[in-house]
Scaffold this motif. Structure first.
Motif: not given
Length: 369
Positions: A281-282, A284, A287-288
């Motif tokens: 989550d930290e 991401m 998304r990446k």
């Protein structure tokens, strides 16, 4: 003629000598017959005497052997009886010792030791009618098996309560004290389970503390914070396994640490999963990954396209065509993937995988029987 007469005279003389010696030969043969008869009777007597002596000796030997066997049997029965009497006496000592130690004295170590001694006595002796008559007293009127079972159940409840209380107070010596008593009362599985929960609580507490110390702050943005958190988790579990194996196997037997390792590994999976999820989550990660899948790789596409013919003339400075080209390049750069950031993520993932591989080999070696 004269010669023939001399030979005839010699032959006649020899015949006369033979006839004269025949009487002596008859007398010798008669003596031999008498001696043979006497020897025959003596041989019969000797044979009968030998048979009677051997027969009597065989009967005597058989009688002695039977007597020895009966004596051995009686001796074995006496030994068995004495052994049972000793075991019943030991049982009575253990029963009275358990009840006395659990009374006003409250000596839990002594009570557990008495129960351990009683566990070595065969069940057929404990459940036997002789023990049920000899062992009960006016203070302890119940049968010995009932008394021992009730004492074991009471001590188990007491040890669990005191162990959990010491765990809450973080009292290490007291935790160790009651942990060592469970196998003495025949509750090794209970002791290993409660000990596993205790060490798992320590693992979870430290893992959460390590993660909380950097989550939401500047440390979490560092390239290897989560890899270091995962490494600290593995090191903590490995230290517990290495330092506590001797104590556990000393009191619970060889191979008993595997049960504790199983509980530790379940907790390590939970805490490691929390670290990985927080890292994902930290950083991401989803998304990446989406950006990487949708990345156009414009420079690769352009490298396969045919070269565009050069336009005639030189565009003016600040012309719309020049501004559109520069904006397109900036847009590609802004929407593209940061290679340095991806490299950092890959390095952190590699570190996590390497630490996990080392930890896995250590645990496999500890669990190897």
């Amino acid at each position: 003629m004269d010669e023939l007469r001399r030979q005839e005279a010699n032959v006649a003389e020899r015949l006369n000598d033979l006839v004269a010696s025949q009487d002596d030969l008859k007398r010798s043969l008669a003596r031999l017959d008498i001696s043979r008869a006497s020897l025959g009777s003596q041989a019969v007597s000797t044979r009968s005497i030998g048979n009677s002596m051997i027969s009597n000796a065989a009967i005597t030997a058989k009688r002695i052997s039977a007597a020895v066997n009966r004596l051995d049997l009686e001796q074995a029965r006496v030994k068995d009886t004495l052994h049972v009497v000793e075991q019943v006496a030991e049982l009575k000592t253990c029963v009275l010792g358990v009840t006395g130690s659990m009374g006003a004295a409250q000596d839990w170590e002594a009570a557990a030791t008495y129960l351990n001694r009683a566990s070595r006595i065969p069940l057929d002796v404990i459940n036997g009618s002789f023990a049920e008559v000899i062992v009960p007293t006016s203070e302890v009127p119940d049968p010995p098996r009932t008394t021992l079972e009730r004492a074991a159940e009471s001590l188990q409840v007491l040890f669990l309560r005191e162990f959990e209380k010491a765990a809450v107070e973080n009292n290490g010596p007291k935790v160790t004290r009651f942990f060592k008593l469970f196998p003495l009362i025949g509750k090794s599985d209970v002791g290993l389970d409660v000990y596993g929960r205790y060490v798992c609580q320590g693992v979870a507490s430290r893992a959460r503390s390590n993660l909380k110390s950097g989550t939401g702050g500047s440390q979490s943005t560092e390239g290897f914070f989560y890899a270091n958190s995962l490494t600290k988790l593995f090191e903590h579990v490995a230290q517990i396994v290495e330092h506590h194996s001797g104590l556990v196997e000393l009191h619970y037997g060889a191979g008993s640490m595997v049960r504790v390792i199983e509980r530790l590994q379940l907790e390590a999976d939970v805490q490691g999963g929390i670290i990985i999820d927080t890292w994902s989550d930290e950083r991401m990660i989803d998304r990446k990954l989406t950006d990487i899948r949708s990345y156009a790789f414009t420079f690769l596409v352009q490298s396969f396209l045919p070269a565009q013919p050069a336009r005639s003339g030189t565009p003016r400075t600040g012309s719309p065509s020049e501004r559109s080209v520069s904006r397109g390049a900036r847009r590609d750069d802004e929407e593209g993937v940061d290679n340095k950031e991806i490299d950092t993520l890959l390095s952190e993932m590699t570190t996590m995988a390497a630490r996990w591989s080392l930890y896995r080999r250590f645990i496999a070696l500890q669990c190897k029987v």
